[in-house]
Motif scaffolding. Structure first.
Motif, short mmCIF file in Angstrom:
data_model
loop_
_atom_site.label_atom_id
_atom_site.label_comp_id
_atom_site.label_asym_id
_atom_site.label_seq_id
_atom_site.Cartn_x
_atom_site.Cartn_y
_atom_site.Cartn_z
N ASP A 234 0.72 -1.75 -0.41
CA ASP A 234 -0.06 -0.14 0.49
C ASP A 234 0.93 1.73 -0.07
OD1 ASP A 234 0.68 -0.01 2.47
OD2 ASP A 234 -0.66 -0.38 3.94
N GLY A 235 2.08 0.70 0.10
CA GLY A 235 2.58 2.27 0.24
C GLY A 235 3.22 3.03 1.55
N GLY A 236 2.42 2.26 2.14
CA GLY A 236 3.00 2.87 3.50
C GLY A 236 1.25 3.38 4.79
N ILE A 242 -5.48 6.77 3.25
CA ILE A 242 -6.43 7.25 1.96
C ILE A 242 -7.09 6.47 1.32
CG2 ILE A 242 -5.25 8.83 -0.23
CD1 ILE A 242 -3.19 9.64 1.38
N ASN A 243 -6.00 5.35 0.97
CA ASN A 243 -6.46 4.45 0.45
C ASN A 243 -8.28 4.37 0.82
OD1 ASN A 243 -4.76 4.44 -1.92
ND2 ASN A 243 -3.75 3.21 -1.06
N GLY A 244 -8.38 3.58 1.96
CA GLY A 244 -9.26 3.75 2.88
C GLY A 244 -10.26 3.97 3.09
N PHE A 245 -10.03 5.23 2.61
CA PHE A 245 -11.25 6.92 2.97
C PHE A 245 -11.99 6.60 1.52
CE2 PHE A 245 -9.46 9.05 7.01
CZ PHE A 245 -10.29 8.40 8.00
N ALA A 246 -10.88 6.63 0.41
CA ALA A 246 -11.65 6.11 -1.02
C ALA A 246 -12.72 5.38 -1.16
CB ALA A 246 -10.66 5.85 -1.55
N LYS A 247 -12.40 4.09 -0.44
CA LYS A 247 -14.13 3.10 -0.12
C LYS A 247 -14.93 3.24 0.33
CE LYS A 247 -10.24 -1.05 -0.27
NZ LYS A 247 -9.21 0.54 -0.40
N THR A 248 -14.90 5.18 0.90
CA THR A 248 -15.74 5.34 2.06
C THR A 248 -17.19 6.42 1.37
OG1 THR A 248 -15.07 7.36 3.01
CG2 THR A 248 -15.03 4.74 4.04
#
Length: 433
Positions: A234-236, A242-248
């Motif tokens: 995941d790049g850190g 950031i990637n997690g919140f993009a799913k919400t």
């Protein structure tokens, strides 16, 4: 074929204590233990551990440069053999034992001393903050244990009911947990979110960095209760969040937070936070007091935070990250998390919240627990990463370099520490401010 050389025989570590010079009596509860230690043969010394006869323990890495010792002692393996251990002791007659912990996990007793730990009769908030800066800081802001491990006392959140129309309008949470090889604590972290859902609406996302320690199986077992989850490079940490919140998704008044995979919320915290936001539509972000726990989830210290100070936040981050919640509208306004920050990303986000005019409130309750343990990012990483980012943010706020000495004597910080001590003193007398 010649026989293999036998392994070196380990010898007792060499050490020297610079401070304190006298262990018979400590005039305050603050202990500052400095010196150097190394093993001439065998496994290297990695940390210094202090144990008190009441079960209280403190530790610190052996990682400070002592070039003068290396120059005078050729058998020293390197210059980084120094240490500084700080912590608050409980008052009374104490027996202190100091150990060297080696890289193979073994411990060697260096010495044992009997001492009397004294304490001023004046409350900490009434003392001279500048003269007692070290004691203030260790009492109010450090991550060291202040007392022997004990069970966590539950928080008593307000129980008065929320009107139906407010309950119907209660904001929804989007919470992300970034995780990598934290299977030991991940179940407690997940439970602290998922088990509060009857009192709070939560879209919970697990963003795993490709763990190999069984974390994925633990996450998969809870998949039907999660909004989404993913495991892979995941790049850190910042990029994972950031990637997690993009799913919400959610409206501008809905709430957001991230919870690291070794921390956890207190029971009832999410419902209390949701009710507070529902009744205070003008507030953009909130945070609360912090409980520090050890690797066994036992309480070892508490942070009492005074009301939010915009000016202080320019020079120091007073916000416990695991207690921070904000509305989606302010997240969208500032553009979310900055992936260029790996350690101080929460502080950098708060600074942009403030610059955007956010209304930030410190709530007078303990909302979450921050875990201290040996598997956290290493001391060397903290030195090279967190300190660099901290200095960068201070310079950004002031437009010039900000020296450590200037920071430690800044009147705004001393005022914060005094107010924090007063907040604790009042809280222990049943007054929450």
């Amino acid at each position: 074929m010649p026989a293999a050389a036998p392994p070196p025989i380990a010898t007792s570590p060499r050490y020297h204590i610079d401070r304190p010079s006298n262990f018979e009596r400590f005039p305050t509860r603050l202990l500052i233990l400095t010196g150097w230690c190394f093993a001439e043969t065998g496994p290297a010394v990695v940390s210094i551990l202090l144990r008190c006869d009441n079960g209280h323990s403190l530790s610190t890495p052996v990682a400070l440069a002592r070039p003068e010792v290396k120059a005078a002692t050729p058998t020293a393996p390197s210059e980084t053999i120094g240490f500084e251990l700080r912590g608050i002791l409980e008052k009374g007659q104490r027996t202190l034992s100091v150990f060297a912990r080696l890289e193979d996990g073994s411990e060697h007793l260096l010495f044992t001393r009997n001492t009397r730990v004294c304490d001023s009769l004046r409350p900490l908030w009434l003392r001279n903050a500048r003269a007692h800066y070290d004691e203030f800081f260790e009492s109010q802001a450090s991550n060291q244990a202040r007392y022997a491990p004990r069970p966590i006392s539950p928080e008593r959140f307000p129980t008065h009911p929320v009107k139906a129309r407010l309950r119907d309008a209660s904001p929804r949470f989007a919470i992300v947990t970034p995780s990598y090889n934290q299977a030991l604590w991940l179940p407690e972290t997940m439970a602290s979110v998922l088990d509060q859902q009857p009192g709070a609406q939560v879209d919970y996302v697990l963003q795993d960095g490709g763990s190999t320690d069984g974390s994925v199986e633990l996450i998969r077992a809870q998949a039907d209760r999660l909004h989404a989850w993913e495991s892979g490079p995941d790049g850190g940490q910042s990029r994972a969040i950031i990637n997690g919140f993009a799913k919400t998704t959610g409206g501008p008044d809905d709430l957001m937070a991230w919870l690291n995979s070794d921390d956890f919320y207190l029971p009832g915290a999410l419902r209390y936070v949701a009710n507070y936001f529902a009744t205070h539509p003008e507030v953009d972000a909130v945070y609360g007091h912090r409980i520090l726990v050890d690797e066994h989830s036992r309480e070892i210290s508490r942070w009492w935070l005074p009301s939010h100070d915009h000016a202080l936040t320019l020079i120091n981050d007073p916000v416990p990250q695991e207690t921070l919640f904000w509305r989606r509208r302010i997240w969208d306004k500032v553009g979310g998390l900055n992936p260029d920050y790996r350690y101080a990303m929460d502080w950098e986000l708060i600074l942009r919240f403030q610059a955007a005019g956010a209304r930030i409130v410190r709530l007078p309750y303990f909302l979450g627990c921050f875990r201290t343990h040996a598997l956290q990012k290493s001391y060397a990483e903290q030195e090279s990463g967190a300190i660099h980012e901290t200095l960068k943010l201070r310079e950004r706020g002031f437009g010039r370099p900000f020296t450590p000495m200037e920071f430690s004597t800044h009147p705004r910080l001393l005022r914060h520490l005094r107010r924090s001590a007063l907040t604790e003193w009042l809280w222990k007398r049943g007054i929450r401010i």
